[in-house]
Scaffold this motif. Structure first.
Motif, PDB file in Angstrom:
ATOM      1  N   ASP A 340       0.563   2.148   4.297  1.00  0.00           N
ATOM      2  CA  ASP A 340       1.102   1.395   3.166  1.00  0.00           C
ATOM      3  C   ASP A 340       1.684   2.423   2.199  1.00  0.00           C
ATOM      4  OD1 ASP A 340       1.458   0.066   0.696  1.00  0.00           O
ATOM      5  OD2 ASP A 340      -0.023  -1.449   1.232  1.00  0.00           O
ATOM      6  N   MET A 341       3.004   2.569   2.226  1.00  0.00           N
ATOM      7  CA  MET A 341       3.637   3.628   1.438  1.00  0.00           C
ATOM      8  C   MET A 341       3.461   3.429  -0.066  1.00  0.00           C
ATOM      9  SD  MET A 341       5.006   6.513   1.469  1.00  0.00           S
ATOM     10  CE  MET A 341       5.390   6.713   3.212  1.00  0.00           C
ATOM     11  N   GLU A 342       3.411   2.198  -0.518  1.00  0.00           N
ATOM     12  CA  GLU A 342       3.213   1.958  -1.955  1.00  0.00           C
ATOM     13  C   GLU A 342       1.859   2.490  -2.405  1.00  0.00           C
ATOM     14  OE1 GLU A 342       3.839  -2.064  -3.107  1.00  0.00           O
ATOM     15  OE2 GLU A 342       5.926  -2.121  -2.424  1.00  0.00           O
ATOM     16  N   LYS A 343       0.827   2.260  -1.593  1.00  0.00           N
ATOM     17  CA  LYS A 343      -0.497   2.794  -1.925  1.00  0.00           C
ATOM     18  C   LYS A 343      -0.502   4.317  -1.846  1.00  0.00           C
ATOM     19  CE  LYS A 343      -3.247  -1.222  -0.506  1.00  0.00           C
ATOM     20  NZ  LYS A 343      -4.285  -1.726   0.440  1.00  0.00           N
ATOM     21  N   ARG A 344       0.193   4.851  -0.843  1.00  0.00           N
ATOM     22  CA  ARG A 344       0.244   6.302  -0.690  1.00  0.00           C
ATOM     23  C   ARG A 344       0.907   6.954  -1.896  1.00  0.00           C
ATOM     24  NH1 ARG A 344       0.016   9.556   3.702  1.00  0.00           N
ATOM     25  NH2 ARG A 344      -1.752   8.199   4.136  1.00  0.00           N
ATOM     26  N   ASP A 352      -6.731   0.693   5.816  1.00  0.00           N
ATOM     27  CA  ASP A 352      -6.161   0.218   7.077  1.00  0.00           C
ATOM     28  C   ASP A 352      -5.383   1.292   7.831  1.00  0.00           C
ATOM     29  OD1 ASP A 352      -7.135  -2.391   6.718  1.00  0.00           O
ATOM     30  OD2 ASP A 352      -5.431  -2.916   5.455  1.00  0.00           O
ATOM     31  N   ASP A 353      -5.273   2.475   7.253  1.00  0.00           N
ATOM     32  CA  ASP A 353      -4.487   3.544   7.865  1.00  0.00           C
ATOM     33  C   ASP A 353      -5.337   4.322   8.869  1.00  0.00           C
ATOM     34  OD1 ASP A 353      -2.846   5.648   8.550  1.00  0.00           O
ATOM     35  OD2 ASP A 353      -2.261   6.114   6.497  1.00  0.00           O
ATOM     36  N   ILE A 354      -5.095   4.082  10.164  1.00  0.00           N
ATOM     37  CA  ILE A 354      -5.881   4.736  11.214  1.00  0.00           C
ATOM     38  C   ILE A 354      -5.765   6.258  11.133  1.00  0.00           C
ATOM     39  CG2 ILE A 354      -6.183   4.981  13.707  1.00  0.00           C
ATOM     40  CD1 ILE A 354      -5.038   2.184  14.049  1.00  0.00           C
TER      41      ILE A 354
END
Length: 400
Positions: A340-344, A352-354
């Motif tokens: 999720d680039m916005e969160k990053r 949720d980022d494996i």
């Protein structure tokens, strides 16, 4: 160090416990006539930008820091956003500093009064011969890449873009030996200056591609105060992530919707050997390795090997599906990493980022998991090479 020891160290040397100390920068740049000059630098929890009016080429900044930090000075905010325009970088630190030079050579401005900047100058001098050879190729690549992006924006076909892409790939290959030389230069500097903030900044970007034991060795050589600096904490985070994805750790369990809309859980594959292949449609080396991966799958799938592709294509589903089809790798399961680039960009957690659970920072990287769910191999970023992977698989399935 045990977990409770790490927590105790964090409390003793947390950024909040480190006192803020004042700094000043007085500048005088010949020919500088812009109304303002800007200074940007990282603090413990944010990124700060300050401005100073310019009078007769003179300007000044003042603030507070807990530690030496990398800073940028520039004359135009808009251009600086794209890494363009008049810009120079330094290591600033608490104390009184001066900047001098000429507007015509803004990127060569000299900062005095910072011990860390002296170390940076030592590093720059060591890198200079390699950078001189790399620069013309890098400039050619950047120019050609702009052409390629323009073609992509104009929705040109792959066939129309293919000649430009082929030239870009060739330039990448030409640059690779120089990047390898720069890495050796950087590591030599880190070896020589284990307690340098400049070295810590270098290590922050190098550690994710090191074997875990090597990264831990460099981290252990740092002082406790440096370990608790912003770069030190980032290094610790990288090492912790790498540890989660290294042999001996239990593999992180995940459940995702696969490329065909089916639910896939890692737990459902218990009892088999699982190779997680972290890749992307835009990753050239990943796709060049797919024919070999297909050979391995054909050889071992009936003996208990499963492959799960974990793609870094969350922002381009069409490219992901097209690459799977073109490369003929739909014979095994595929999921997206969950970026999720916005969160990053907001520096927020993304559970949720494996990739975060396996310390993945370069592609391709492959993780081999045994039937009990334990990681027994890492190949690629921070691990061994594909030859070691082949030998490992042969040792496993040759006995079956």
């Amino acid at each position: 160090m045990k977990l409770y020891s790490l927590i105790a160290a964090s409390l003793l040397f947390s950024p909040a416990a480190m006192p803020q100390q004042p700094f000043t920068i007085k500048g005088n740049v010949k020919g500088l006539s812009t109304p303002f000059v800007y200074l940007s630098y990282g603090t413990d929890n944010s990124y700060k930008t300050d401005s100073s009016a310019v009078k007769g080429g003179a300007f000044s900044f003042a603030g507070e820091l807990t530690q030496p930090v990398m800073a940028r000075i520039y004359t135009d905010k808009q251009s600086a956003m794209y890494g363009e325009g008049d810009m120079a970088t330094f290591f600033i630190e608490p104390g009184d500093m001066t900047i001098s030079g000429d507007k015509a050579h803004f990127d060569q401005l000299q900062l005095k009064g910072s011990a860390s900047q002296k170390e940076q100058q030592e590093l720059d001098a060591a890198r200079k011969p390699v950078m001189a050879k790399l620069k013309p190729i890098s400039n050619a690549y950047n120019k050609l890449n702009k052409e390629y992006m323009a073609l992509h924006k104009a929705r040109k076909s792959e066939a129309e873009m293919a000649p430009v892409k082929a030239k870009l790939d060739k330039l990448k290959e030409q640059m690779e030996p120089y990047y390898e030389q720069l890495e050796k230069t950087d590591m030599a500097f880190i070896d020589k200056h284990p307690n340098s903030y400049v070295a810590a900044n270098l290590l922050r970007w190098r550690v994710s591609n090191m074997p875990l034991a090597e990264g831990e060795k460099y981290y252990s050589r740092m002082s406790r105060a440096l370990q608790q600096s912003s770069d030190g904490r980032a290094i610790r985070k990288e090492l912790d992530g790498l540890k989660m994805g290294s042999p001996g750790s239990m593999a992180h369990e995940f459940t995702k919707q696969d490329i065909n809309g089916q639910t896939l859980s890692l737990a459902s594959l218990r009892g088999k050997y699982v190779l997680l292949d972290f890749w992307a449609s835009w990753c050239g080396p990943c796709r060049k390795g797919n024919p070999h991966l297909k050979t391995l799958y054909s050889k071992y799938k009936d003996k208990g090997l499963e492959i799960v592709g974990v793609s870094d294509d969350d922002r381009d589903l069409a490219a992901w599906k097209k690459a799977v089809e073109q490369d003929g790798i739909g014979i095994w399961r595929h999921v997206l990493r969950g970026l999720d680039m916005e969160k990053r960009m907001a520096n927020q957690p993304n559970p949720d980022d494996i990739s975060d659970y396996y310390g993945i920072h370069s592609l391709p990287t492959k993780i081999l998991i045994d039937p009990q769910g334990k990681i027994i191999g890492r190949y690629g970023g921070g691990g061994e090479d594909d030859e070691a992977m082949d030998k490992k698989l042969a040792s496993i399935f040759g006995a079956i």
